[in-house]
Write a protein that holds these residues in place. Structure first.
Motif, PDB file in Angstrom:
ATOM      1  N   ILE A  98       0.831  -1.207   0.000  1.00 44.70           N
ATOM      2  CA  ILE A  98       0.000   0.000   0.000  1.00 44.70           C
ATOM      3  C   ILE A  98       0.867   1.259   0.000  1.00 44.70           C
ATOM      4  CG2 ILE A  98      -0.272  -0.075   2.527  1.00 44.70           C
ATOM      5  CD1 ILE A  98      -2.693   1.419  -0.070  1.00 44.70           C
ATOM      6  N   TYR A 126      -6.333   1.458   4.153  1.00 41.84           N
ATOM      7  CA  TYR A 126      -6.081   0.083   3.725  1.00 41.84           C
ATOM      8  C   TYR A 126      -5.074  -0.666   4.586  1.00 41.84           C
ATOM      9  CZ  TYR A 126      -8.864   1.376  -0.301  1.00 41.84           C
ATOM     10  OH  TYR A 126      -9.890   1.798  -1.107  1.00 41.84           O
ATOM     11  N   ASP A 154     -14.116   4.590  -1.811  1.00 41.73           N
ATOM     12  CA  ASP A 154     -13.666   3.386  -1.111  1.00 41.73           C
ATOM     13  C   ASP A 154     -14.832   2.471  -0.770  1.00 41.73           C
ATOM     14  OD1 ASP A 154     -12.037   1.641   0.675  1.00 41.73           O
ATOM     15  OD2 ASP A 154     -13.222   2.634   2.231  1.00 41.73           O
ATOM     16  N   LEU A 302      -6.440   0.552  -4.659  1.00 48.08           N
ATOM     17  CA  LEU A 302      -7.007  -0.652  -4.054  1.00 48.08           C
ATOM     18  C   LEU A 302      -6.612  -1.911  -4.818  1.00 48.08           C
ATOM     19  CD1 LEU A 302      -8.815  -2.196  -2.107  1.00 48.08           C
ATOM     20  CD2 LEU A 302     -10.779  -1.532  -3.506  1.00 48.08           C
ATOM     21  N   ILE A 331      -7.966  -3.836   4.885  1.00 49.89           N
ATOM     22  CA  ILE A 331      -8.881  -3.001   4.105  1.00 49.89           C
ATOM     23  C   ILE A 331     -10.141  -2.633   4.878  1.00 49.89           C
ATOM     24  CG2 ILE A 331     -10.335  -2.918   2.035  1.00 49.89           C
ATOM     25  CD1 ILE A 331      -8.325  -4.671   0.679  1.00 49.89           C
TER      26      ILE A 331
END
Length: 379
Positions: A98, A126, A154, A302, A331
């Motif tokens: 990430i 995340y 998101d 993502l 997440i």
């Protein structure tokens, strides 16, 4: 004065009604109270109805650090001693993924408004969850509309990812590795889980709720004091968010505090109130103008992050169930661990998944603020 009282009653009353209806109305449960709070707040802000924006800002600014503290009070990091090698490695690979992809997204989506702040918020989101996104957004003084659009993107894309996890992820990943799960023994999660639905007597619930709130307010007060000592500013939000994270983790090692059954759901409820307050400051025209670009950036972060995490984890010979549960822990946080464990038919990963999710809550703010400082030096 009357308008202030009515506004506060609505801020705290509407989320409470949604929490009650969540388990009774399937649509609310599916969509989630946060989106409903956002929607109601946005409609309110753009309808012409009277609203005190300064009150909305005060409520949202005060509640988010308290909510972070309450969510962390139930943390049981000692559980990570079980299967720590594989789980810890998988979560570390997720953190590396990430950080790398979020930094890359700033270059790929260079024209997106406040892209460095969005990238930093997504790092927190995340590795920990939505509370971290909010905390980092406020800590970086991001535009309220940016915070809302990033979170809405998101929510939409996260729903698609969760559907993939519950249906196709295990069959596809199982074809790429022969590693067996390190945790297969079923756990009495109804007894041990922090998100247990076990009934608590009303008297005890009120008592535990008051204690949790006092701890949250106390943590905020101490953090404000530390902020003033370090920066000569009592309201340095970044310092305050990091301090409440440390205090929340520290308090979680006290047995009596960790056993508080109300602090976690109370913290989630305050997140709903926060969402309504933030929504009530939104400009719908700006949200619609930003939505497509931000949606693309969030999708990139993502899905590329998760692909990188899967590939690295398989290269390090981590089993499929551990990969999936640490991905969900990062997440979505602890709340999605139980349905995920049931979907992959392995309830033995529940406790380790919850502990990993709480670890993400604890370090997410540090990673998000850290990335922002790194990006400031580079870009």
């Amino acid at each position: 004065m009357l308008l202030t009282v009515i506004q506060l009653l609505l801020f705290f009353g509407i989320p409470y009604v949604l929490v009650i209806l969540e388990n009774k109305v399937k649509f609310i449960k599916t969509v989630g109270p946060i989106l409903f709070c956002y929607a109601i707040g946005i409609i309110w802000a753009n309808s012409g109805l009277p609203i005190d924006a300064s009150l909305s800002d005060t409520v949202s600014s005060v509640l988010i650090p308290i909510a972070i503290t309450l969510i962390l009070l139930n943390s049981d990091f000692l559980t990570l001693k079980k299967n720590v090698k594989k789980t810890g490695l998988s979560f570390l690979l997720l953190c590396i993924s990430i950080m790398t992809i979020a930094a890359l997204s700033v270059i790929v989506f260079s024209n997106v408004y406040e892209n460095t702040k969005i990238a930093s918020m997504l790092v927190g989101c995340y590795t920990g969850g939505t509370p971290n996104l909010f905390a980092i957004g406020y800590g970086l003084n991001a535009d309220k509309n940016t915070i809302i659009v990033a979170n809405l993107a998101d929510q939409v894309l996260g729903g698609l990812y969760f559907l993939f996890i519950c249906t196709l992820a295990k069959p596809l990943l199982s074809k790429l590795t022969r590693q067996k799960s390190v945790a297969t023994e079923k756990t009495d999660y109804q007894k041990e889980s922090i998100i247990s639905k076990a009934a608590i007597p009303l008297k005890d619930k009120i008592k535990q709720g008051i204690v949790a709130l006092l701890l949250g307010i106390g943590a905020l007060g101490v953090s404000i004091g530390i902020s003033f000592l370090l920066t000569k500013q009592a309201t340095n939000v970044a310092v305050i968010m990091l301090c409440v994270s440390v205090i929340g983790v520290g308090l979680s090692f006290i047995k009596g505090v960790k056993q508080n059954n109300v602090s976690y759901p109370l913290g989630q409820y305050l997140i709903y109130v926060f969402s309504l307050a933030v929504g009530s400051m939104a400009d719908l025209r700006l949200i619609l103008g930003q939505s497509v670009q931000v949606l693309g950036m969030v999708a990139f972060v993502l899905f590329v992050t998760m692909s990188m995490h899967f590939i690295l984890s398989l290269l390090f010979k981590i089993d499929v169930d551990t990969i999936i549960i640490t991905s969900i822990a990062g997440i979505f946080g602890p709340a999605f661990i139980i349905p995920t464990a049931k979907a992959i038919n392995n309830e033995g990963v529940i406790l380790i998944g919850i502990a990993t999710g709480l670890l993400g809550y604890a370090i997410g703010n540090f990673m998000g603020f850290g990335l922002y400082e790194i990006l400031k030096l580079i870009i």
